[in-house]
Design an enzyme around this catalytic site. Structure first.
Site, short mmCIF file in Angstrom:
data_model
loop_
_atom_site.label_atom_id
_atom_site.label_comp_id
_atom_site.label_asym_id
_atom_site.label_seq_id
_atom_site.Cartn_x
_atom_site.Cartn_y
_atom_site.Cartn_z
N GLN A 190 0.86 -1.23 0.09
CA GLN A 190 -0.11 -0.16 0.17
C GLN A 190 0.87 1.13 -0.10
OE1 GLN A 190 -2.35 1.45 3.25
NE2 GLN A 190 -4.12 1.51 1.84
N HIS A 236 -3.09 4.59 -1.63
CA HIS A 236 -4.06 4.75 -0.48
C HIS A 236 -4.70 6.12 -0.91
CE1 HIS A 236 -5.81 4.83 3.23
NE2 HIS A 236 -4.68 4.67 3.92
N TYR A 266 -5.95 10.51 4.21
CA TYR A 266 -4.52 10.89 3.98
C TYR A 266 -4.50 11.83 2.59
CZ TYR A 266 -3.24 7.85 7.70
OH TYR A 266 -3.41 7.08 8.96
C1 FMN Z 1 -3.71 -1.08 13.62
C2 FMN Z 1 -4.43 -0.49 12.56
C3 FMN Z 1 -3.59 0.06 11.53
C4 FMN Z 1 -4.33 0.61 10.35
N1 FMN Z 1 -3.62 0.91 9.33
C5 FMN Z 1 -4.12 1.33 8.05
C6 FMN Z 1 -3.14 1.58 7.08
O1 FMN Z 1 -1.85 1.69 6.95
N2 FMN Z 1 -3.78 1.95 5.86
C7 FMN Z 1 -5.09 1.62 5.32
O2 FMN Z 1 -5.52 1.94 4.42
N3 FMN Z 1 -6.10 1.54 6.70
C8 FMN Z 1 -5.31 1.07 7.74
N4 FMN Z 1 -6.33 0.69 8.72
C9 FMN Z 1 -7.57 0.26 8.45
C10 FMN Z 1 -8.01 -0.84 8.41
O3 FMN Z 1 -7.19 -1.25 6.93
C11 FMN Z 1 -9.46 -1.12 8.03
O4 FMN Z 1 -10.11 -0.53 7.29
C12 FMN Z 1 -10.23 -1.08 9.29
O5 FMN Z 1 -9.65 -1.88 10.70
C13 FMN Z 1 -11.47 -1.44 9.29
O6 FMN Z 1 -11.66 -3.07 8.91
P1 FMN Z 1 -11.92 -4.11 9.93
O7 FMN Z 1 -13.37 -3.73 10.65
O8 FMN Z 1 -11.67 -5.49 9.12
O9 FMN Z 1 -10.73 -4.15 10.96
C14 FMN Z 1 -5.71 0.24 10.00
C15 FMN Z 1 -6.38 -0.29 11.19
C16 FMN Z 1 -5.80 -0.87 12.19
C17 FMN Z 1 -6.76 -1.54 13.24
#
Ligand code: FMN
Length: 381
Positions: free
Chosen positions: A115, A190, A195
């Site tokens: 990403q 992204h 961002y």
């Molecule tokens: C610890 C953590 C770090 C994350 N870092 C990013 C990231 O670097 N890039 C991104 O697009 N989303 C990031 N997210 C968002 C996740 O990709 C995802 O959209 C979010 O956790 C919701 O999905 P879920 O319900 O399956 O957790 C992050 C989420 C968490 C929990």
């Protein structure tokens, strides 16, 4: 007992759509479950992925995930870096460090996309430059993220000049080339979560009077130029996707004020680009994007012909499979569900229970050391 077994069995049957292969950007994914990108602030101070990160990523592939999308990786040495200990793709050393991560995932039969992320005004740490840049001088809402070593308000950004925009676009293209050289199977641009590219997309944050500001048709232009530059740099036969959201890390509940017409412009525009998939993320992927009507993933399907990757609260197998069954998405990604269960795919296909996410895994810091201590404490996995 019997009822419980039935319950599990129904879940496995309902999950079946997740376990068929998917053709994507010249690749065959072995199933339709991806690891969502997650920042883990665990690289070296100078942005190189570590052995611990290689083990962390390969565990998802060993656990059955068809695709792993890495954490947001910074793309240039101007203003893209967001977090201390964030990995980059800005030089050969960073590229070579990633190649060891890629090898580990490939050895386990998985695919991996990098990403590519420019933090823009949400940057909390940047050793290469002082100050932050965004579309306009608008101070970001909310507070810096403590789980990524931040504290207090975000800085007031300076508006990017045209020359600085060109540097940012070239950064995405160069980072994509390095990703390809490192052996990645693709890249995800992204464009979500608040961002830089999402800052340009967002009314009230993008106040520019030039060709990048104005109506949604103009606010989407930077994403278009980044996609075109990345595709021109990597050529064909390399998967390129874009991630889109309404919510932001500093403004979770944000909704596009123009509603479905904005979604139509965004997804029709992405449809016209040399892209292999669209990744949509919402708090709960299946909920209507605008109070009533279709989900954001379904809107991406409605206004484009691209494969759609849906994300958000999909760790319950039937919920995830439902997105595919109903034609709202082609595949799904799990964030917290994957952190909780790096072997989620094996667990679900083996009819084993899935637990709710425990924030202890990412608190107080979302790095791999914290997670290792958590697992030790809980005796899990
Ligand atoms: C610890 C953590 C770090 C994350 N870092 C990013 C990231 O670097 N890039 C991104 O697009 N989303 C990031 N997210 C968002 C996740 O990709 C995802 O959209 C979010 O956790 C919701 O999905 P879920 O319900 O399956 O957790 C992050 C989420 C968490 C929990």
């Amino acid at each position: 007992m019997r009822a419980q077994q039935n319950q599990t069995r129904v879940d496995v049957l309902a999950a079946a759509p997740l376990f068929t292969p998917l053709e994507l950007g010249g690749l065959t994914l072995r199933n339709r479950v991806a690891v969502a990108p997650m920042t883990r602030v665990s690289a070296t101070e100078d942005g190189r992925a570590t052995q611990q990160m290689a083990e962390y990523y390969s565990a998802f592939a060993a656990g059955g995930f068809g695709l792993v999308i890495t954490e947001g990786t910074y793309t240039d040495r101007a203003f893209s870096q967001g977090y201390r200990f964030q990995p980059g793709l800005t030089d050969d050393a960073q590229r070579d460090a990633w190649s060891r991560v890629v090898e580990g995932v490939h050895r386990q039969g998985g695919r991996i996309f990098a990403q590519l992320m420019h933090a823009g005004a949400l940057s909390q740490w940047n050793p290469y430059n002082s100050g932050t840049r965004g579309p306009s001088a608008v101070k970001p809402r909310g507070q810096q993220m403590t789980i990524y070593h931040g504290s207090g308000d975000y800085s007031l950004p300076e508006p990017l000049s045209q020359e600085e925009i060109s540097v940012a676009i070239r950064g995405f293209a160069n980072a994509a080339v390095r990703a390809r050289e490192a052996g990645f199977d693709g890249v995800e641009i992204h464009g979500a979560n608040g961002y830089l590219l999402d800052q340009f997309l967002t009314a009230g944050v993008n106040l520019r009077g030039d060709r990048y500001g104005g109506g949604i048709e103009r606010r989407v232009r930077l994403i278009v130029e980044v996609v075109e530059a990345v595709r021109a740099a990597v050529g064909a036969n390399f998967a390129v996707g874009v991630r889109i959201s309404q919510g932001k890390v500093n403004d979770f509940t944000h909704k596009w004020s123009e509603g479905e017409p904005a979604a139509a412009v965004v997804f029709e525009t992405l449809d016209s680009l040399p892209l292999d998939y669209i990744h949509t993320t919402e708090f709960e992927a299946w909920q209507p994007a605008f109070g009533a009507g279709l989900s954001l993933a379904a809107l991406a399907k409605k206004y484009s012909r691209k494969p759609v990757l849906a994300n958000g609260g999909l760790h319950a197998p039937a919920q995830a499979a439902g997105m595919i069954d109903r034609g709202e998405a082609d595949f799904v990604s799990l964030g917290r569900g994957a952190l909780m269960h790096p072997d989620w795919v094996r667990k679900v296909s083996g009819e084993r229970a899935i637990e709710e996410f425990d924030r202890g895994l990412i608190l107080p810091i979302a790095d791999l050391e914290n997670a290792r201590r958590y697992v030790e404490r809980m005796g899990r996995r």
